[in-house]
Design a protein around this motif. Structure first.
Motif, mmCIF file in Angstrom:
data_model
loop_
_atom_site.group_PDB
_atom_site.id
_atom_site.type_symbol
_atom_site.label_atom_id
_atom_site.label_comp_id
_atom_site.label_asym_id
_atom_site.label_seq_id
_atom_site.Cartn_x
_atom_site.Cartn_y
_atom_site.Cartn_z
ATOM 1 N N PRO A 14 1.407 -1.425 -0.239
ATOM 2 C CA PRO A 14 0.107 -0.232 -0.181
ATOM 3 C C PRO A 14 1.094 1.283 0.085
ATOM 4 C CG PRO A 14 -0.595 -1.664 1.476
ATOM 5 C CD PRO A 14 0.805 -2.016 1.071
ATOM 6 N N SER A 16 -11.862 2.997 1.572
ATOM 7 C CA SER A 16 -11.696 1.741 2.685
ATOM 8 C C SER A 16 -9.683 2.491 3.081
ATOM 9 C CB SER A 16 -11.585 -0.048 2.149
ATOM 10 O OG SER A 16 -10.613 0.332 0.802
ATOM 11 N N CYS A 51 -7.026 0.652 1.714
ATOM 12 C CA CYS A 51 -6.894 -0.722 2.076
ATOM 13 C C CYS A 51 -6.541 -0.461 0.191
ATOM 14 C CB CYS A 51 -7.514 -1.406 1.882
ATOM 15 S SG CYS A 51 -8.108 -1.781 3.531
ATOM 16 N N ALA A 62 -1.276 -7.391 1.764
ATOM 17 C CA ALA A 62 -2.990 -6.113 1.756
ATOM 18 C C ALA A 62 -2.602 -6.035 3.621
ATOM 19 C CB ALA A 62 -3.500 -6.980 1.312
ATOM 20 N N HIS A 72 -5.600 -4.256 6.143
ATOM 21 C CA HIS A 72 -6.669 -3.811 7.197
ATOM 22 C C HIS A 72 -6.448 -2.775 7.888
ATOM 23 C CE1 HIS A 72 -7.377 -7.615 5.433
ATOM 24 N NE2 HIS A 72 -7.091 -8.337 6.602
ATOM 25 N N ARG A 73 -6.568 -1.222 7.233
ATOM 26 C CA ARG A 73 -6.466 0.055 7.760
ATOM 27 C C ARG A 73 -7.540 0.066 7.957
ATOM 28 N NH1 ARG A 73 -2.185 1.493 7.350
ATOM 29 N NH2 ARG A 73 -1.413 1.065 5.045
ATOM 30 N N ALA A 95 -9.282 -5.339 4.180
ATOM 31 C CA ALA A 95 -8.694 -4.987 2.966
ATOM 32 C C ALA A 95 -10.075 -6.301 2.324
ATOM 33 C CB ALA A 95 -7.456 -4.830 2.892
ATOM 34 N N SER A 144 -1.894 -10.734 4.936
ATOM 35 C CA SER A 144 -2.703 -10.186 5.082
ATOM 36 C C SER A 144 -2.378 -9.310 6.333
ATOM 37 C CB SER A 144 -3.989 -10.347 5.083
ATOM 38 O OG SER A 144 -4.357 -11.457 5.905
#
Length: 228
Positions: free
Chosen positions: A21, A48, A50, A69, A71-72, A77, A95
């Protein structure tokens, strides 16, 4: 196992590319550099914050070995689409949560969701995060309408003067940070950096505090005009 260990155990090494990201904390890109690979920055999804799966697909080259990825802010995500891209190209898909995101108990998550739902229904001076299943609201991140960073920063100062403990969640795109700096420009990421503001939704916030925060945001938000 952390991101570095996961990448190493999968055989990611020097000369490989890893899609990461562009918006958020630098730790993921730093982990890629630590194993000798090259971080390739992909665009953010505007809702998102993400990785945008379409941007991930565009970033894949013959040298790509993995995608990480994140998860924000407690929002997951889109791992279904990202894993499908990974399977199509034979990539490792990892992730991870934001650095420092805690594993809160379910009662704490429920309270944060209740506070987020309250703000969703009352905030008019900012753009609220879309409500989606699985969001744990580690942070409640809004967009401040107007002309980007100057208006967002002025809005944040005014909220703090009214006793609201808001914060700017991401100060710069990861590709602009020292050591990691790359010649990249991703417009959705730039806009997210310039417009986002995290409002408190911690479990112990009282209804009165939420009401005061909503009133302050709405009063200030009425002074800002969307950029055209």
């Amino acid at each position: 196992m952390g991101t570095v260990g996961t990448l190493r155990s999968a055989g990611v090494r020097g000369g490989d590319e890893v899609v990461v990201p562009a918006y958020g904390n630098p730790e993921v890109a730093e982990a890629v550099l630590e194993v000798g690979a090259l971080p390739v920055f992909a665009e953010v999804d505007g809702d998102s914050f993400c990785l945008d799966p379409a941007a991930v697909a565009d970033a894949v080259t013959p040298r790509t070995a993995a995608v990480v990825a994140v998860h924000r802010f407690g929002r997951p995500a889109d791992m279904g689409w990202i894993r499908e891209i990974g399977q199509r190209h034979g990539l490792l898909v990892v992730s991870a949560d934001d650095a420092g995101a805690g594993q809160a108990d379910q009662d704490c998550v429920r309270r944060r969701r209740d506070r987020a739902a309250y703000l969703d229904g009352r905030l008019t001076g900012v753009l609220t995060p879309p409500a989606v299943a699985g969001h744990t609201y580690e942070e409640y991140v809004v967009r401040v309408p107007g002309n980007g960073r100057p208006d967002r920063d002025a809005f944040a100062r005014a909220l703090r003067a009214r006793g609201v403990a808001c914060r700017v969640p991401v100060q710069a795109p990861v590709y602009r940070l020292p050591v990691i700096r790359r010649d990249v420009y991703l417009p959705q990421t730039e806009r997210a950096v310039d417009e986002t503001l995290a409002l408190p939704v911690r479990a112990e916030l009282s209804r009165r505090e939420l009401q005061r925060m909503a009133a302050a945001c709405n009063a200030l938000g009425g002074l800002l005009q969307p950029a055209f």
